[in-house]
Scaffold this motif. Structure first.
Motif, mmCIF file in Angstrom:
data_model
loop_
_atom_site.group_PDB
_atom_site.id
_atom_site.type_symbol
_atom_site.label_atom_id
_atom_site.label_comp_id
_atom_site.label_asym_id
_atom_site.label_seq_id
_atom_site.Cartn_x
_atom_site.Cartn_y
_atom_site.Cartn_z
ATOM 1 N N ILE A 74 1.060 -0.833 -0.113
ATOM 2 C CA ILE A 74 -0.527 0.056 -0.293
ATOM 3 C C ILE A 74 1.048 1.073 0.154
ATOM 4 N N ALA A 75 1.682 0.838 0.991
ATOM 5 C CA ALA A 75 2.386 2.088 0.808
ATOM 6 C C ALA A 75 3.831 2.485 -0.442
ATOM 7 N N LEU A 76 4.230 1.602 -1.077
ATOM 8 C CA LEU A 76 4.315 1.505 -2.580
ATOM 9 C C LEU A 76 4.200 2.254 -3.265
ATOM 10 N N ALA A 77 2.903 1.654 -3.104
ATOM 11 C CA ALA A 77 1.579 1.724 -4.535
ATOM 12 C C ALA A 77 1.512 3.785 -3.832
ATOM 13 N N LEU A 78 0.739 4.470 -3.319
ATOM 14 C CA LEU A 78 0.765 4.906 -2.750
ATOM 15 C C LEU A 78 2.306 6.597 -2.739
ATOM 16 N N ALA A 79 3.696 5.794 -2.678
ATOM 17 C CA ALA A 79 4.753 6.808 -2.652
ATOM 18 C C ALA A 79 4.977 6.597 -4.143
ATOM 19 N N GLY A 80 5.361 5.232 -4.771
ATOM 20 C CA GLY A 80 5.639 5.429 -6.328
ATOM 21 C C GLY A 80 5.225 5.346 -7.711
ATOM 22 N N GLY A 81 3.220 5.920 -6.677
ATOM 23 C CA GLY A 81 2.588 6.081 -7.538
ATOM 24 C C GLY A 81 2.636 8.056 -7.473
ATOM 25 N N TYR A 82 2.882 9.072 -6.905
ATOM 26 C CA TYR A 82 2.326 9.727 -6.554
ATOM 27 C C TYR A 82 3.908 10.875 -6.681
ATOM 28 N N SER A 83 4.880 10.019 -6.639
ATOM 29 C CA SER A 83 6.411 10.621 -6.834
ATOM 30 C C SER A 83 6.717 11.771 -7.268
ATOM 31 N N PRO A 84 6.721 11.017 -9.095
ATOM 32 C CA PRO A 84 6.425 12.025 -10.271
ATOM 33 C C PRO A 84 6.889 13.120 -10.219
ATOM 34 N N THR A 85 4.543 13.021 -10.318
ATOM 35 C CA THR A 85 3.949 14.444 -9.993
ATOM 36 C C THR A 85 4.617 15.813 -7.872
ATOM 37 N N LEU A 86 4.510 14.918 -6.963
ATOM 38 C CA LEU A 86 5.256 15.899 -6.195
ATOM 39 C C LEU A 86 6.157 16.255 -6.771
ATOM 40 N N THR A 87 7.250 15.542 -7.163
ATOM 41 C CA THR A 87 8.704 16.162 -7.703
ATOM 42 C C THR A 87 8.656 17.078 -8.395
ATOM 43 N N PRO B 248 3.343 8.747 -20.218
ATOM 44 C CA PRO B 248 4.542 9.734 -19.694
ATOM 45 C C PRO B 248 5.125 9.278 -18.210
ATOM 46 N N ILE B 249 5.833 9.653 -17.757
ATOM 47 C CA ILE B 249 6.312 9.084 -16.137
ATOM 48 C C ILE B 249 5.133 9.421 -15.322
ATOM 49 N N THR B 250 5.012 9.751 -15.399
ATOM 50 C CA THR B 250 3.575 9.930 -14.756
ATOM 51 C C THR B 250 2.829 9.317 -14.583
ATOM 52 N N GLU B 251 2.687 8.812 -15.547
ATOM 53 C CA GLU B 251 1.666 7.472 -15.190
ATOM 54 C C GLU B 251 2.346 5.970 -15.448
ATOM 55 N N ALA B 252 2.974 5.819 -16.403
ATOM 56 C CA ALA B 252 3.554 4.448 -15.850
ATOM 57 C C ALA B 252 3.939 4.416 -14.366
ATOM 58 N N PHE C 172 -7.962 8.119 -8.671
ATOM 59 C CA PHE C 172 -7.678 9.525 -8.731
ATOM 60 C C PHE C 172 -6.029 10.244 -9.590
ATOM 61 N N GLY C 173 -5.447 9.453 -9.159
ATOM 62 C CA GLY C 173 -3.876 10.019 -9.658
ATOM 63 C C GLY C 173 -3.691 9.782 -10.984
ATOM 64 N N TYR C 174 -4.243 8.196 -11.677
ATOM 65 C CA TYR C 174 -3.686 7.988 -13.591
ATOM 66 C C TYR C 174 -4.562 8.559 -13.982
ATOM 67 N N MET C 175 -5.863 9.259 -13.393
ATOM 68 C CA MET C 175 -7.331 9.612 -14.065
ATOM 69 C C MET C 175 -6.963 11.507 -14.389
ATOM 70 N N ASN C 176 -6.194 12.018 -13.417
ATOM 71 C CA ASN C 176 -5.419 13.149 -13.512
ATOM 72 C C ASN C 176 -4.288 13.186 -14.032
ATOM 73 N N ASN C 177 -2.897 12.821 -13.767
ATOM 74 C CA ASN C 177 -2.029 12.811 -13.710
ATOM 75 C C ASN C 177 -1.530 13.717 -15.241
ATOM 76 N N ARG C 178 -2.702 13.187 -16.185
ATOM 77 C CA ARG C 178 -2.002 14.284 -17.017
ATOM 78 C C ARG C 178 -2.625 15.779 -17.220
ATOM 79 N N ARG C 179 -3.209 15.638 -16.752
ATOM 80 C CA ARG C 179 -4.010 16.947 -16.470
ATOM 81 C C ARG C 179 -2.990 18.097 -15.351
ATOM 82 N N TRP C 180 -2.465 17.543 -14.057
ATOM 83 C CA TRP C 180 -1.644 17.661 -13.608
ATOM 84 C C TRP C 180 -0.357 17.931 -14.157
ATOM 85 N N GLN C 181 0.410 16.979 -14.974
ATOM 86 C CA GLN C 181 1.874 16.618 -15.269
ATOM 87 C C GLN C 181 1.916 18.431 -15.772
ATOM 88 N N ILE C 182 0.686 18.810 -17.280
ATOM 89 C CA ILE C 182 0.465 19.974 -17.605
ATOM 90 C C ILE C 182 0.254 21.420 -16.630
#
Length: 573
Positions: free
Chosen positions: A92-105, A179-183, A227-237
């Motif tokens: 669970i922690a890897l899912a959250l940290a790994g998923g959101y780390s590119p966007t937050l970085t 995109p790396i955020t979606e990956a 939620f992150g997967y659905m919105n990552n491209r919008r956040w990236q822009i």
């Protein structure tokens, strides 16, 4: 014959043990794949944000290995009764940290000056969690395996095989199409799935009890990942816009690079960025491209055949197409997405005067180069007119050149192609990565020289002689070591600063070519900026600008230019 209840029970127990062990091996395979992908994502992030891919990949992988070791140590504090819950929590922690780390970085990169701390924080957290995975699964599987050697062999082999599978998925699927955020979110989704199947299996077998708080946490994690997967491209822009002064009108990551176009409408200013680095600005790109192309084209004894290495934006091709005596042009650019964009995007195609419109484009993926046919390119002329049978309008067309665009690595092209060219224009991005530094090596320049006609001229983009002085001088030394006679020159390009090039010949400029040819130089095609007088001024340097304490040249085995560029350049900004 009487039944044997105890035998049936033993058989059922072995079946359950084998199923549980197989499930744990499958989890280890998947977590090994996810772990290596998350490592690669963090290393790729570090390379894109901090630059110098050699150093950042080594630093990130080394740092993650260190924290993995730390995670392996602290797992000893987890009680045996809590191991399965701990594994679910780790995933669970890897899912959250790994998923959101590119966007937050990336968010921190746009809005704070401490983005490197954020990056390495996630590297450390993910490293600890990956380090916890393997020993925890081994300890869980210990109850379902007869021998320690079997347990270790099964779990570790599943992890190593999974790592190979993850590397293949990252290189051939995620890196190419996402995109790396979606990956990151796709990978984190797999981590969550591991937590889910582990929870379902062991609760159904009543090995662990149903846990309402854990169910709530898992539901929240699932929602967060989706939620992150659905919105990552919008956040990236949105996050990316903070990095650029002007509005982004195009942003896409190709197989090879991240491409961004911005447009400031009040001045109609177009800017092209590759991996965050400015490649051209419409208000002053003529200074760069005219200086790159026209001195070589004007000094060459013949210009029937022209080779452009790089130049996927089409602006160098635009300048070459001005010469009516050019018969064949070959443009070699690695990224088909770049040449396609330069052909189809209205802003970029307008900037390059639709240079690619009728070019024959060939994408090569195999080892060989086939000659192929050239497609003729025609350009409107007002000298003579003829009536078009289709439209009735008076239109005159004249032959300009036969153009072929090849999407292939320039080094491989030079290695495999036959023939020579009268003019070779090397328009590569600056040597900021190992892949690009290879295209500034002695070995590469030897191939350029081998493909240059005896009386030919080559022009080489060579970064800034002021802001990247040691890099510029190293390129000059490397060209000389490859057997070229060089003529350095530079010009102020406001978007870049003082910028430099080298004219290269197989003959001595001071003997065979002589200064008189430069003194009498004339440009026979229209230019926006460059004149013969301006070019002669570009040959003049301050007396300290060509002095260096270094003597090294750039080679494949000693890419010293990469260190110069990333550590000794741009310090005056």
């Amino acid at each position: 014959m009487p039944s044997d209840p105890s035998g049936s029970a033993r058989q059922s127990g072995r079946s359950r043990l084998n199923t549980a062990s197989a499930l744990l091996c499958l989890c280890m395979f998947a977590s090994g794949a996810c772990g290596i992908i998350l490592e690669y994502i963090q290393a790729s992030l570090a390379s894109m944000i901090l630059g110098n891919a050699f150093e950042q990949w080594a630093m990130v992988i080394g740092l993650m290995m260190f924290w993995m070791g730390f995670g392996s140590l602290i797992q000893a504090g987890i009680s045996k009764e809590r191991l399965i819950h701990a594994f679910i929590g780790i995933e669970i922690a890897l899912a959250l940290a790994g998923g959101y780390s590119p966007t937050l970085t990336y968010l921190s990169y746009g809005y704070t000056s401490h983005y490197s701390l954020v990056l390495y924080f996630f590297v450390s957290v993910i490293g600890i969690l990956i380090g916890l995975e393997i020993p925890v699964i081994i300890r869980i599987n210990n109850d379902f395996s007869k021998e320690l050697s079997t347990n270790l062999g099964n779990i570790l082999s599943a992890d190593y095989i999974g790592s190979l599978a993850g590397a293949l998925v990252y290189v051939f699927i995620l890196l190419r199409f996402f995109p790396i955020t979606e990956a990151a979110f796709l990978t984190s989704g797999m981590n969550f799935f591991l937590a889910l199947i582990t929870f379902v299996y062991f609760t159904r077998k009543q090995i662990i009890r149903r846990n309402i708080p854990l169910l709530v946490i898992m539901a929240a994690t699932c929602a967060a990942v989706i939620f992150g997967y659905m919105n990552n491209r919008r956040w990236q822009i949105s996050n990316e816009q903070a990095l650029y002064d002007d509005p982004i009108v195009y942003s896409k990551t190709s197989q090879y690079q991240h491409i961004v176009i911005t447009h400031f409408k009040p001045l109609d200013e177009i800017r092209l960025f590759l991996n965050g680095n400015l490649q051209l600005c419409s208000t002053d790109e003529a200074r760069y491209h005219e200086s790159l192309v026209h001195p070589a084209m004007s000094l060459a004894q013949s210009r029937n055949r022209v080779l452009i290495l790089g130049g996927g934006d089409g602006c160098a091709l635009r300048e070459v197409l001005k010469y009516p005596d050019v018969d064949q042009i070959t443009l070699v650019d690695l990224d088909p997405a770049m040449t396609k964009l330069a052909t189809t995007h209205p802003l970029l195609s307008r900037l390059n005067n639709h240079a690619f419109d009728n070019a024959r484009v060939t994408t090569l993926t195999g080892p060989g180069i086939s000659p192929g046919d050239f497609r003729q390119v025609y350009q409107a002329s007002s000298d003579r007119k003829r009536k078009s049978a289709d439209s009735g309008y008076m239109v005159e067309t004249r032959h300009v050149a036969e153009v072929r665009v090849m999407n292939l690595d320039a080094d491989k092209f030079l290695e495999q192609v036959n023939g020579v060219w009268d003019v070779i224009i090397v328009d590569m991005p600056d040597p900021s990565t190992p892949e690009l530094t290879k295209l500034y090596s002695k070995e590469f320049y030897l191939k350029v020289r081998h493909r240059l006609a005896k009386n030919g001229i080559a022009s080489v983009q060579s970064t800034s002689p002021y802001l990247a002085k040691e890099s510029y001088l190293c390129i000059g030394r490397t060209l000389t070591a490859a057997g070229f006679f060089i003529l350095p020159y530079h010009e102020n390009v406001p978007s870049f600063g003082d910028w430099g090039w080298f004219l290269c010949s197989r003959k001595d400029w001071n003997k065979d070519l002589g200064k008189q040819q430069i003194t009498e130089l004339e440009f026979t095609v229209p230019t926006r900026f460059l004149t013969p007088e301006v070019f002669r001024r570009e040959l003049v340097f301050g007396k300290d600008m060509n002095q260096s304490r270094h003597t090294e040249i750039n080679t494949l085995l000693f890419p010293v230019l990469l260190s110069y560029y990333n550590h000794e350049s741009w310090l005056l900004e």
